[in-house]
Scaffold this active site. Structure first.
Site, PDB file in Angstrom:
ATOM      1  N   ASP A   9       0.888  -0.937   0.069  1.00 48.51           N
ATOM      2  CA  ASP A   9       0.084  -0.115   0.134  1.00 48.51           C
ATOM      3  C   ASP A   9       0.976   1.238   0.035  1.00 48.51           C
ATOM      4  O   ASP A   9       1.733   1.409   0.801  1.00 48.51           O
ATOM      5  CB  ASP A   9      -0.810   0.035   1.394  1.00 48.51           C
ATOM      6  CG  ASP A   9      -2.094   0.986   1.081  1.00 48.51           C
ATOM      7  OD1 ASP A   9      -2.172   1.739   0.355  1.00 48.51           O
ATOM      8  OD2 ASP A   9      -3.030   0.762   1.849  1.00 48.51           O
ATOM      9  N   ASP A 102      -3.819   2.627  -5.429  1.00 46.37           N
ATOM     10  CA  ASP A 102      -2.269   2.798  -4.623  1.00 46.37           C
ATOM     11  C   ASP A 102      -2.227   1.361  -3.506  1.00 46.37           C
ATOM     12  O   ASP A 102      -1.591   1.415  -2.835  1.00 46.37           O
ATOM     13  CB  ASP A 102      -2.657   3.800  -3.708  1.00 46.37           C
ATOM     14  CG  ASP A 102      -3.934   3.848  -2.635  1.00 46.37           C
ATOM     15  OD1 ASP A 102      -4.830   2.884  -2.756  1.00 46.37           O
ATOM     16  OD2 ASP A 102      -4.213   4.803  -1.874  1.00 46.37           O
ATOM     17  N   GLU A 103      -3.151   0.429  -3.935  1.00 45.97           N
ATOM     18  CA  GLU A 103      -2.791  -1.127  -3.104  1.00 45.97           C
ATOM     19  C   GLU A 103      -2.614  -2.085  -4.276  1.00 45.97           C
ATOM     20  O   GLU A 103      -3.567  -2.186  -5.192  1.00 45.97           O
ATOM     21  CB  GLU A 103      -3.612  -1.190  -2.127  1.00 45.97           C
ATOM     22  CG  GLU A 103      -5.020  -1.253  -2.673  1.00 45.97           C
ATOM     23  CD  GLU A 103      -5.944  -1.566  -1.166  1.00 45.97           C
ATOM     24  OE1 GLU A 103      -5.484  -2.170  -0.417  1.00 45.97           O
ATOM     25  OE2 GLU A 103      -7.150  -0.954  -1.169  1.00 45.97           O
TER      26      GLU A 103
END
Length: 379
Positions: A9, A102-103
């Site tokens: 993350d 974003d992960e």
């Protein structure tokens, strides 16, 4: 063979992207979001100390942290950075799932015989930070749930390995809020019967949870006990949703076609939000009366909002429809999909507009997708 699942993350992603190009923001309280009537899209750890959180009204956030530097946000830049990180990770692992902008989940099962999975993941994290300047945290365990919870505990810029024999000792003292599927309503329900820690939840009879929560009770019990067999699904840009309309009679009525396209976008965007997708590519397709078919596409910032995608679709249509010839078909496709909760353009939209979208989606979910329509999308 034991599974080796990593969750990675990017820490405070939007803020970190701004710090890449504006180093003077490092260490300062930063809020990414819209104007006075907007909401917080992202915030730095320095502002979280004062109680600022994502999706909080901007006015409240600035009352809590008046020293914060407010930046409107640039989804074009954040999308570009997200693609860069994706490429770095993708070329280093056998299976990667892009869970949101974003992960990421990585399946490194079996790689221990070549190189320790934890060491390999540390190398990937170092490569991301070296090549992009973005901080990233990760956790390694035997499944997606434990790894995701682990990453949350490791932040910021943390690295954690949770071996099989340590899974329950790791989970037990944590709040049930840490379990990914537990929202505010479920937490309040569990709190009313005194269940606030994962250990308490894990020790409950599964039958009790089924009666209390319903069909999700069993799944929740499994997660509380560190059980999750869900696979890491290989990420592919080819994922898309699309729709086409063939006219009963060939037409040159541009105004009617533009209204039709708006309606098509509205339906596609509702499907995106319903399934928790964000699109990064939009394509418009037309077919002339002589069956000549042409398409144009455009990379866009990740979004699932009608009025944003509609703007790009209308722009593409104007560039595409250049012949004075009748059309027999038009189509729209949204692709480059990733799962994500950033379902509104938090940099442009007000609280009122976000609430309007949410209310419309609730009505469509309850009464059908045609229950509420934009007037401009009805030909």
């Amino acid at each position: 063979m034991n599974r080796a699942i990593v969750h990675m993350d990017l820490d405070t992603f939007f803020v970190s992207c701004e710090r890449v190009r504006h180093s003077e923001l490092i260490g300062k309280p930063v809020i990414i979001g819209g104007g006075d009537r907007g909401v917080v899209a992202s915030c730095s750890y320095e502002t979280r100390y004062f109680g600022v959180r994502s999706a909080m009204p901007m006015k409240m956030a600035l009352r809590l942290c008046p020293e914060a530097r407010v930046i409107r946000g640039d989804m074009d830049w954040y999308t570009k950075m997200s693609h860069e990180v994706t490429e770095i990770i993708q070329e280093k692992v056998p299976v990667m799932e892009k869970a949101s902008v974003d992960e990421f989940y990585l399946d490194l099962s079996g790689m221990d015989q070549f190189f320790g999975c934890y060491q390999w993941t540390r190398e990937i994290a170092r490569s991301v930070m070296k090549n992009t300047g973005l901080p990233i945290s990760f956790a390694l365990s035997g499944n997606k749930t434990v790894s995701k919870i682990g990453t949350g505990e490791a932040k910021p810029v943390g690295q954690l390995e949770i071996r099989e024999d340590l899974v329950q000792p790791f989970l037990n003292p944590l709040s049930v809020r840490k379990i990914p599927m537990v929202g505010n309503a479920t937490f309040q329900l569990l709190s009313r019967i005194g269940v606030r820690k994962i250990q308490t939840l894990s020790e409950m009879p599964v039958e009790v949870l089924q009666k209390l929560i319903g069909k999700n009770g069993t799944e929740l019990w499994k997660k509380a006990n560190g059980i999750d067999d869900s696979p890491v699904t290989q990420y592919a840009e080819r994922k898309s949703i699309s729709t086409e309309h063939t006219f009963s009679e060939d037409t040159m009525d541009v105004e009617n076609m533009q209204s039709l396209l708006s309606g098509m976008v509205e339906q596609l965007c509702f499907q995106l939000r319903k399934e928790k997708w964000l699109a990064s590519v939009v394509t418009v397709k037309i077919r002339y009366a002589n069956f000549d078919t042409e398409t144009k596409q455009m990379k866009i910032p990740y979004t699932a909002v009608d009025h944003t995608i509609s703007r790009y679709v209308q722009e593409l249509f104007k560039k595409l429809y250049t012949r004075r010839m009748r059309l027999r078909m038009v189509g729209v496709k949204c692709s480059g999909l990733v799962h994500g909760q950033h379902q509104m353009n938090l940099f442009e939209d007000t609280e009122e507009l976000i609430s309007l979208y949410q209310a419309m989606d609730r009505m469509k979910m309850r009464f059908g997708k045609d229950a509420v329509r934009r007037a401009g999308g009805i030909p």
